[in-house]
Design an enzyme around this catalytic site. Structure first.
Site, PDB file in Angstrom:
ATOM      1  N   HIS A  88       0.818  -1.216   0.000  1.00  0.00           N
ATOM      2  CA  HIS A  88       0.000   0.000   0.000  1.00  0.00           C
ATOM      3  C   HIS A  88       0.850   1.263   0.000  1.00  0.00           C
ATOM      4  O   HIS A  88       0.327   2.369   0.036  1.00  0.00           O
ATOM      5  CB  HIS A  88      -1.015  -0.008   1.133  1.00  0.00           C
ATOM      6  CG  HIS A  88      -0.430  -0.244   2.491  1.00  0.00           C
ATOM      7  ND1 HIS A  88       0.586   0.519   3.002  1.00  0.00           N
ATOM      8  CD2 HIS A  88      -0.712  -1.170   3.442  1.00  0.00           C
ATOM      9  CE1 HIS A  88       0.887   0.079   4.222  1.00  0.00           C
ATOM     10  NE2 HIS A  88       0.126  -0.940   4.502  1.00  0.00           N
ATOM     11  N   GLY A 145      -0.949  -8.780   7.239  1.00  0.00           N
ATOM     12  CA  GLY A 145       0.420  -8.438   6.876  1.00  0.00           C
ATOM     13  C   GLY A 145       0.348  -7.138   6.108  1.00  0.00           C
ATOM     14  O   GLY A 145      -0.715  -6.734   5.664  1.00  0.00           O
ATOM     15  N   CYS A 146       1.493  -6.511   5.947  1.00  0.00           N
ATOM     16  CA  CYS A 146       1.522  -5.268   5.195  1.00  0.00           C
ATOM     17  C   CYS A 146       1.279  -5.591   3.720  1.00  0.00           C
ATOM     18  O   CYS A 146       0.738  -4.807   2.968  1.00  0.00           O
ATOM     19  CB  CYS A 146       2.881  -4.635   5.406  1.00  0.00           C
ATOM     20  SG  CYS A 146       3.054  -3.003   4.744  1.00  0.00           S
ATOM     21  N   GLN A 147       1.689  -6.800   3.314  1.00  0.00           N
ATOM     22  CA  GLN A 147       1.644  -7.178   1.903  1.00  0.00           C
ATOM     23  C   GLN A 147       0.420  -8.023   1.557  1.00  0.00           C
ATOM     24  O   GLN A 147      -0.279  -7.746   0.609  1.00  0.00           O
ATOM     25  CB  GLN A 147       2.910  -7.972   1.543  1.00  0.00           C
ATOM     26  CG  GLN A 147       4.187  -7.199   1.735  1.00  0.00           C
ATOM     27  CD  GLN A 147       4.473  -6.240   0.604  1.00  0.00           C
ATOM     28  OE1 GLN A 147       3.801  -6.253  -0.420  1.00  0.00           O
ATOM     29  NE2 GLN A 147       5.455  -5.386   0.785  1.00  0.00           N
ATOM     30  N   ALA A 165       6.464  -9.290   5.964  1.00  0.00           N
ATOM     31  CA  ALA A 165       5.133  -8.734   6.281  1.00  0.00           C
ATOM     32  C   ALA A 165       4.017  -9.314   5.422  1.00  0.00           C
ATOM     33  O   ALA A 165       3.129  -8.614   4.970  1.00  0.00           O
ATOM     34  CB  ALA A 165       5.152  -7.215   6.169  1.00  0.00           C
TER      35      ALA A 165
END
Lengths: 412, 144
Positions: free
Chosen positions: A368, B53-55, B121
């Site tokens: 993001h 997760g960030c991903q 992540a």
């Protein structure tokens, strides 16, 4: 700027020789580095300055009478003047060294905590990096000020009509990035500054993504605060710059207490040092500051117009090639954008594409991009972002395109 | 039917991956495994079961059947899902104590180590932690 063609003197092959890292391999493939919007690579000329500093004149600055301290102080202050000239800042003391863009923003945000009152309004744009959203949310929580958001449109630009509706005599501060990190959109900051000043507010521009491509003139822009990071523009990590108009810098309280930032200290009262030291408590990143100056020298020797024109060529070439891939959508199609292509392929998660690209030696960013509100707007988990620098080539873009095709075949 | 131990299953997976010559084939196989992962019940694909997760996102759910834990999971990214399939195959249907004693070093052996890096992540490191937490919880329950 975009229409300027690349001068014949720009030779990307010889430029690439300045960057030793571009010779390395990743997963046994030659590195194709397209994550420049996260951090740029460092030319040998800047690496040499760092080595020279630690080899020959490493010392603490501003406080020693010995030769090394004097040499280090001179080099650091010369770097400040390089920054001042580059951004056309009126005085060196308005050119503050920080640890980076986030630090610069936090200095201003925490200072405004003393200035803002309940009911005052702060405006941010929908295209902001988290580092330019969270400090203002914290500030508004603390002061009772109200946070408003300039909405974005489908092509990744800010809605200026909506922005004008948000402005009023309650507007004290507007925060906007010069260029969006997730989409590459160049925002109309001249317009935003003019309209905000008309209602008596101040504007902080996050120049982190713009500084590697656009030479900002803070006086021509009439901007109140401008912040950048060295590591996006061929310098080292952990150093950046905050410019502020003198009236604001005088008014804002110091950010941190410590050495360097004091004038006189007794247990009854401390009087603060003048600018810039009021905001530069403690031993700074001396080597980083000097290397930041060297990075500006390096980029200015090539020339920012030359850099922008060549990168625009890369952007147009990459956009055309990637768009030809079936099912690929590019996010952020502003007419004014830097060399950033944020995209997805229908039905495939950006993480999967990024993983396969890495296996093929192509470094991109996925996720993001610390700009979750933009992803929420498009209702996507993230994008794949390829960001180009002046040392990249069209051949590398061909490798990216082939790698994306291959990833698509594997994953669909 | 005699259930294979976690170690035996992991050894089997390592041998399967040894058949492939290069990373492309390993990834293609993993993507196939991801596609064939039995789907988690939609009712568990909620924020209660999510690992952010960030991903990529991961959902994981566990049930105790005959003193063994059955895991189901899903992810929005197919490569993450492939690794989930491998992890589920290794841990699901095993008693809590065996799950607690087991490690995931076989993932290194099959050349997928980078996906279990905490900095990646992608939710997988937290997923393994979650699997172990389920094992602790069910073991405590069984002990009562």
């Amino acid at each position: 700027m975009a229409s300027v063609s690349t001068p014949l003197t720009f030779d990307v092959k010889s430029i690439r020789k300045d960057f030793p890292i571009l010779n390395r391999k990743v997963n046994e493939k030659p590195l194709v580095y397209f994550d420049n919007a996260a951090t740029s690579q460092t030319p040998q000329q800047v690496i040499d300055v760092i080595v020279d500093y630690y080899s020959n004149y490493n010392a603490n600055i501003h406080r020693g009478v010995h030769a090394l301290s004097q040499e280090a102080t001179d080099a650091y202050e010369q770097a400040r003047i390089k920054l001042q000239k580059h951004f056309n800042i009126p005085n060196a003391y308005q050119t503050l060294f920080t640890s980076g863009t986030t630090h610069g923003i936090n200095i201003v945000a925490s200072g405004y905590a003393e200035i803002l009152k309940e009911g005052d309004e702060v405006i941010v744009s929908a295209l902001e990096h988290h580092s330019n959203i969270v400090p203002w949310q914290m500030l508004c929580e603390k002061t009772g000020a109200v946070l408003k958001v300039i909405p974005m449109t489908d092509n990744g630009t800010l809605d200026m009509d909506a922005f004008e509706q948000l402005l009023s005599d309650k507007t004290k501060l507007v925060f906007v990035n010069h260029v969006s990190n997730a989409l590459g959109t160049v925002n109309p900051i001249e317009f935003i500054i003019e309209k905000t000043h008309a209602v008596g507010g101040a504007v902080l521009v996050d120049g982190a993504q713009a500084a590697p491509h656009i030479k900002a003139d803070v006086q021509a822009l009439d901007v109140d605060f401008y912040v950048v990071s060295a590591h996006k523009m061929c310098g080292p990590t952990g150093v950046g710059m905050l410019y502020g108009k003198e009236k604001w810098l005088e008014q804002l309280p110091p950010y941190q207490g410590g050495g360097e930032m004091i004038d006189q200290v007794t247990f009854e009262k401390t009087t603060y040092a003048g600018l810039p030291h009021k905001f530069e408590a403690g031993t700074p990143n001396i080597c980083g500051g000097i290397a930041f100056g060297a990075a500006l020298d390096y980029m200015n020797a090539i020339g920012f117009e030359t850099i922008a024109a060549y990168e625009h060529e890369l952007l147009e070439y990459g956009t055309e090639k990637l768009k030809a891939i079936d099912g690929l959508r590019i996010y952020g199609e502003s007419k004014e954008k830097t060399a950033v292509i944020s995209f997805n392929i229908e039905g495939i998660h950006p993480y999967d594409i990024g993983t396969i690209l890495d296996k093929l030696g192509v470094a991109v960013r996925t996720g993001h991009h610390c700009a979750q509100p933009i992803m929420d707007f498009y209702k996507i988990p993230g994008t794949v972002r390829a960001s180009f620098a002046f040392y990249n080539t069209k051949e590398e873009i061909d490798i990216l395109v082939a790698a994306v095709e291959r990833a698509k075949n594997m994953l669909s | 039917m005699i259930m294979s131990s976690i170690q035996e299953i992991q050894q089997e997976i390592v041998e399967e991956f040894e058949m492939f010559d290069d990373w492309m084939q390993r990834y293609e196989y993993m993507i196939e495994l991801g596609k064939s992962l039995p789907l988690i019940d939609e009712k568990y694909k909620t924020d209660e079961y999510i690992i952010k997760g960030c991903q990529s996102k991961v959902w994981v759910h566990a049930d105790l059947k005959d003193d063994k834990i059955e895991f189901t999971a899903d992810s929005d990214a197919i490569i993450t899902k492939g690794i989930i399939a491998i992890l589920i195959r290794s841990f699901s249907g095993q008693p809590p104590q065996e799950i607690l004693d087991a490690d995931t070093s076989f993932i290194d052996e099959i050349g997928l180590k980078e996906h279990l890096s905490p900095t990646r992540a992608n939710g997988l490191v937290s997923m393994i932690k979650q699997i172990k937490l389920y094992a602790i919880a069910y073991q405590a329950k069984a002990g009562n």
